[in-house]
Design a protein around this motif. Sequence first.
Motif, PDB file in Angstrom:
ATOM      1  N   THR A   1     -18.381 -40.183 -83.453  1.00  0.00           N
ATOM      2  CA  THR A   1     -19.154 -38.996 -83.098  1.00  0.00           C
ATOM      3  C   THR A   1     -18.427 -37.753 -83.602  1.00  0.00           C
ATOM      4  O   THR A   1     -17.285 -37.818 -84.053  1.00  0.00           O
ATOM      5  CB  THR A   1     -19.322 -38.877 -81.570  1.00  0.00           C
ATOM      6  OG1 THR A   1     -18.067 -38.487 -80.994  1.00  0.00           O
ATOM      7  CG2 THR A   1     -19.783 -40.196 -80.960  1.00  0.00           C
TER       8      THR A   1
ATOM      9  N   ILE B   1     -17.952 -35.999 -73.884  1.00  0.00           N
ATOM     10  CA  ILE B   1     -18.614 -37.291 -73.711  1.00  0.00           C
ATOM     11  C   ILE B   1     -17.952 -38.053 -72.575  1.00  0.00           C
ATOM     12  O   ILE B   1     -16.720 -38.156 -72.515  1.00  0.00           O
ATOM     13  CB  ILE B   1     -18.552 -38.123 -75.006  1.00  0.00           C
ATOM     14  CG1 ILE B   1     -19.268 -37.401 -76.150  1.00  0.00           C
ATOM     15  CG2 ILE B   1     -19.168 -39.504 -74.788  1.00  0.00           C
ATOM     16  CD1 ILE B   1     -19.120 -38.075 -77.486  1.00  0.00           C
TER      17      ILE B   1
ATOM     18  N   VAL C   1     -24.152 -33.691 -76.362  1.00  0.00           N
ATOM     19  CA  VAL C   1     -23.801 -34.131 -75.013  1.00  0.00           C
ATOM     20  C   VAL C   1     -24.414 -33.181 -73.995  1.00  0.00           C
ATOM     21  O   VAL C   1     -24.414 -31.960 -74.199  1.00  0.00           O
ATOM     22  CB  VAL C   1     -22.264 -34.173 -74.855  1.00  0.00           C
ATOM     23  CG1 VAL C   1     -21.874 -34.767 -73.505  1.00  0.00           C
ATOM     24  CG2 VAL C   1     -21.628 -34.970 -75.986  1.00  0.00           C
TER      25      VAL C   1
ATOM     26  N   TYR D   1     -24.082 -38.625 -73.978  1.00  0.00           N
ATOM     27  CA  TYR D   1     -24.317 -38.498 -75.419  1.00  0.00           C
ATOM     28  C   TYR D   1     -25.722 -39.001 -75.699  1.00  0.00           C
ATOM     29  O   TYR D   1     -26.109 -40.087 -75.249  1.00  0.00           O
ATOM     30  CB  TYR D   1     -23.282 -39.342 -76.154  1.00  0.00           C
ATOM     31  CG  TYR D   1     -23.304 -39.255 -77.663  1.00  0.00           C
ATOM     32  CD1 TYR D   1     -22.706 -38.190 -78.327  1.00  0.00           C
ATOM     33  CD2 TYR D   1     -23.876 -40.269 -78.422  1.00  0.00           C
ATOM     34  CE1 TYR D   1     -22.697 -38.132 -79.719  1.00  0.00           C
ATOM     35  CE2 TYR D   1     -23.876 -40.219 -79.814  1.00  0.00           C
ATOM     36  CZ  TYR D   1     -23.277 -39.144 -80.454  1.00  0.00           C
ATOM     37  OH  TYR D   1     -23.262 -39.102 -81.826  1.00  0.00           O
TER      38      TYR D   1
END
Length: 252
Positions: A50, A62, A140, A146
Motif C-alpha cells: 500500500t 491502517i 483509510v 483500508y
Amino acid sequence: MRSPIPATLISTTLAIILGAAPLAAQNGVTITTRGGQTCISSNGLPDHATGKFPNRGNPHAIRQQNTRVCVPSNPKKGSSPQPVQTPGIATNGVIIRPDTADYYDAASPRRHSRDPASGWLLEAMGARDALGLDNQNAHVDERGLYHYHGMPPALTGVSDTSLIGYAADGFPIHYIGSKARPAWMLKQGSRRTAPGGRHDGTYVEDYEHIRGAGNLDECNGATVNGHYLYFATDGFPFFPRCLYGTQITRIR
C-alpha cells in the motif's frame, strides 16, 4: 447500440460460481458457501503493498479489522436499483467503497468537509490527492479500514478468472478492462454553482448517466449468458454505486 459483454472472458468464473465451489483463501481471508450464503471473513489487510498512511491527504493509519460479509449465493435481480455507499467486498477481503463522505466546502481550510450544503460530493478518483489515495486507488477511514475507491491494479491478471469481488446483493463483480464500458459521461459546460469550473470529474455530480452510451447499465451491470453481473471499470463509476438485487447486505 450497446456492444455485448464478451462472454468468453468470464466463462471460467461463471463455472466457479454456478458450481458453488469455495474460493481459495488468501492473506487472512476465507470465502465459504453454505446455507444459501457466500461469506467472506477477513482481517481487512490487503495482499499487496500500500501507499504510506497517514499521508498529506489522509490522516489515518491502517489497522487490522474483523470483517465478515455474507451475501446471497443465489441472488435475484429486482426491477429497481437501490443506491448504496458500500457496494461490496473484494476477493482479498478488502471493502469496496467508491463513494466518499466529503463535499465541497468553501469555509473549510481543506475546501471540503462532511457538510453536504453545497451539493457537490467529492469523487475520490477525481480528487485523489486531496483524499490521499495510494497507487491501488485506496485509502483509510477513521477506523483504520483500508478500502478501494477504484479498481486496484494488484487484482488484475493474478489468476485465470475475471472475478474480483462480490456485491452486497450477492451478484459477482468482474473486471475485464476496456471490454466493459460504463454509460456514465462527464456533463458538458461548467458547474452553475460554487465551486464553479468545468465538469472535470472532481465531483460525483460532474457525471450523468446516458442510457446506451456504454454496454453497462446505470449500476455498472450487464446480463451475460443469462446471468446478471457487475463490473469494475477504469472509468466512472469505477464500481457499482447502486444494486439491483432483491436482498442487499448492509456493509459498514
